[in-house]
Scaffold this motif. Sequence first.
Motif, PDB file in Angstrom:
ATOM      1  N   SER A  26       0.792   6.038   3.252  1.00  0.00           N
ATOM      2  CA  SER A  26      -0.659   5.807   3.248  1.00  0.00           C
ATOM      3  C   SER A  26      -1.268   6.094   4.628  1.00  0.00           C
ATOM      4  N   GLY A  63       3.799   7.277  -5.651  1.00  0.00           N
ATOM      5  CA  GLY A  63       4.429   8.330  -4.846  1.00  0.00           C
ATOM      6  C   GLY A  63       5.926   8.130  -4.670  1.00  0.00           C
ATOM      7  N   PHE A 100       1.519  10.911   2.510  1.00  0.00           N
ATOM      8  CA  PHE A 100       1.071  10.301   1.263  1.00  0.00           C
ATOM      9  C   PHE A 100       1.764   8.960   1.058  1.00  0.00           C
ATOM     10  N   SER A 140       0.833  -1.200   0.000  1.00  0.00           N
ATOM     11  CA  SER A 140       0.000   0.000   0.000  1.00  0.00           C
ATOM     12  C   SER A 140       0.872   1.257   0.000  1.00  0.00           C
TER      13      SER A 140
HETATM   14  N1  PHE Z   1       1.326   5.461  -0.661  1.00  0.00           N
HETATM   15  C1  PHE Z   1       1.014   5.441  -2.044  1.00  0.00           C
HETATM   16  C2  PHE Z   1       2.159   5.973  -2.876  1.00  0.00           C
HETATM   17  O1  PHE Z   1       3.176   6.322  -2.385  1.00  0.00           O
HETATM   18  C3  PHE Z   1      -0.159   6.264  -2.401  1.00  0.00           C
HETATM   19  C4  PHE Z   1      -1.323   5.884  -1.662  1.00  0.00           C
HETATM   20  C5  PHE Z   1      -1.850   6.744  -0.837  1.00  0.00           C
HETATM   21  C6  PHE Z   1      -1.831   4.652  -1.768  1.00  0.00           C
HETATM   22  C7  PHE Z   1      -2.918   6.369  -0.096  1.00  0.00           C
HETATM   23  C8  PHE Z   1      -2.893   4.277  -1.037  1.00  0.00           C
HETATM   24  C9  PHE Z   1      -3.416   5.148  -0.198  1.00  0.00           C
HETATM   25  O2  PHE Z   1       2.013   6.057  -4.063  1.00  0.00           O
END
Ligand code: PHE
Length: 493
Positions: free
Chosen positions: A231, A24, A228, A19
């Motif tokens: 998550s 990102g 981000f 996840s």
């Molecule tokens: N963490 C994920 C990323 O870095 C983005 C994401 C955010 C996925 C929230 C799921 C929930 O791309």
Amino acid sequence: MARERWNSRSVFVMAAVGSAVGLGNVWRFPYMVYDNGGGAFLIPYLIALLTTGIPLLMLEYNLGIKIQKGPAQAFEGFKKGSGFIGWFALLVSFVIVSYYSVVMAWVGKYLYHSFTVAWAGGSKDFFFGDVLHLSSGVGQLGGLVTPIVIVLLIMWIIMYFIIFKGVKVVSKVVMWTVPLPIILLFVLFVRGITLDGAASGLNFYLNPDFSVLANPRVWLAAYGQIFFSLSLGFGIMIAYASYLPKDSDISGNAFVTGLANCGISFFAGFAVFSTLGYLAQATGQPVSEVAGAGVGLAFVIFPTAIAQLPGGVVVQAIFGVVFFLTLITLAIDSAFSLVEGIVTGLKDQLNAKRETVTLVVCIVGFLAGLIYCTKGGLYWLDIVDHWANSFGLIVVGLMEAILIGWIYNPEEFRADINRYSDINVGKWWTICVKWITPIIIIVSLNLSFYSELKESYGGYPLWAVMVGGWVMIEVLFIIAVAMKLGFRERRES
Ligand code: PHE
């Protein structure tokens, strides 16, 4: 009925890493580094990881493990009346997955075009013209772009089949979708650093400018990236943890997830910037000219670099496929984790069957994504993305920290974390959750609020920013409170 379980502890960590590690890490992180002082950015980034990222991961894991329910019920279980935080998190997740899946659809389409390196005639025109049919402005929606709708539908069908049976199947899927992109990234890394000009790209990526540390925006960027990237504030980590047994380790898992995610980000930066250095040299431009963020990096700059690779069209096609396959395997486990959070929250609340809830969420998610499949869709995606991330998540993080740090007893919570954990967390955890995280978030929110008022985001007309930004967030908040109240009445009556 007994709650579903992950196949093992390591599978849970895999799913959490799956996840966290997503688009990102590959496009957002390297760009953040180069835009915010190069190597010097790693200092605020590491501080953000240690003072907010990992402590809040522990907080979210503990909520899920102790209450054994989805986010809204977990909050409500800890403190009566706080369930709306969980609903708000899930609504923000819903908004995010509705466009994240559209970005995946673009990637899917590119994967197909990679076989012929179809963008070789000009990556920019190919992306904005042939793929998106981009309209002239945010007010011009101009109808749906059918091929994207079709790929979007395929993406939702895949996600449905991964999660409708529960975390047992997810356990199997993440055994593939987590290691595969790491291996593929390694391929891109080796190709990248062996290209001419790679060193100038890497120099650009990491050359530290320590003066930026005095700039609050750099700190804001570091904290935003941590939320981000890990998550956090989406309710996902709570939902995932709710499928662990009550005597599970918390702190060790949080350290592994946090460090693995950030390590992969750092590594991805080498693959990206070495390739940019090559492109700069091949086109005779400075690295700063070819480097770009977000959408541009994945769909314009990297494709351009691929079309320039030595060795002819077959080699280019191979690297095109590797690159877009990396993106899709990175993105898919992030996307279905968002859906899983929502499904867990709804099914735990309504006591409904997982299959039915999943089907409904996937259909509504697909329909909501159609707006981004219009010719003006990219503009809306950009606006909604900015608000959902800059304000949605950070607000959830702030509410979490205040709830546990101030309204609940943080020391008791810490004892809870330590009960079954391999690593004992010290008092620093309480200081981070009670003081450091809320103070930094409140300062950052105010600073960014100020800059939003001063200048409309991305130069979009004010009405569009109001609709896709402020009003959207307010509506989500109102719905969250209404859900919370509505569900309480149902239970009481
Ligand atoms: N963490 C994920 C990323 O870095 C983005 C994401 C955010 C996925 C929230 C799921 C929930 O791309």
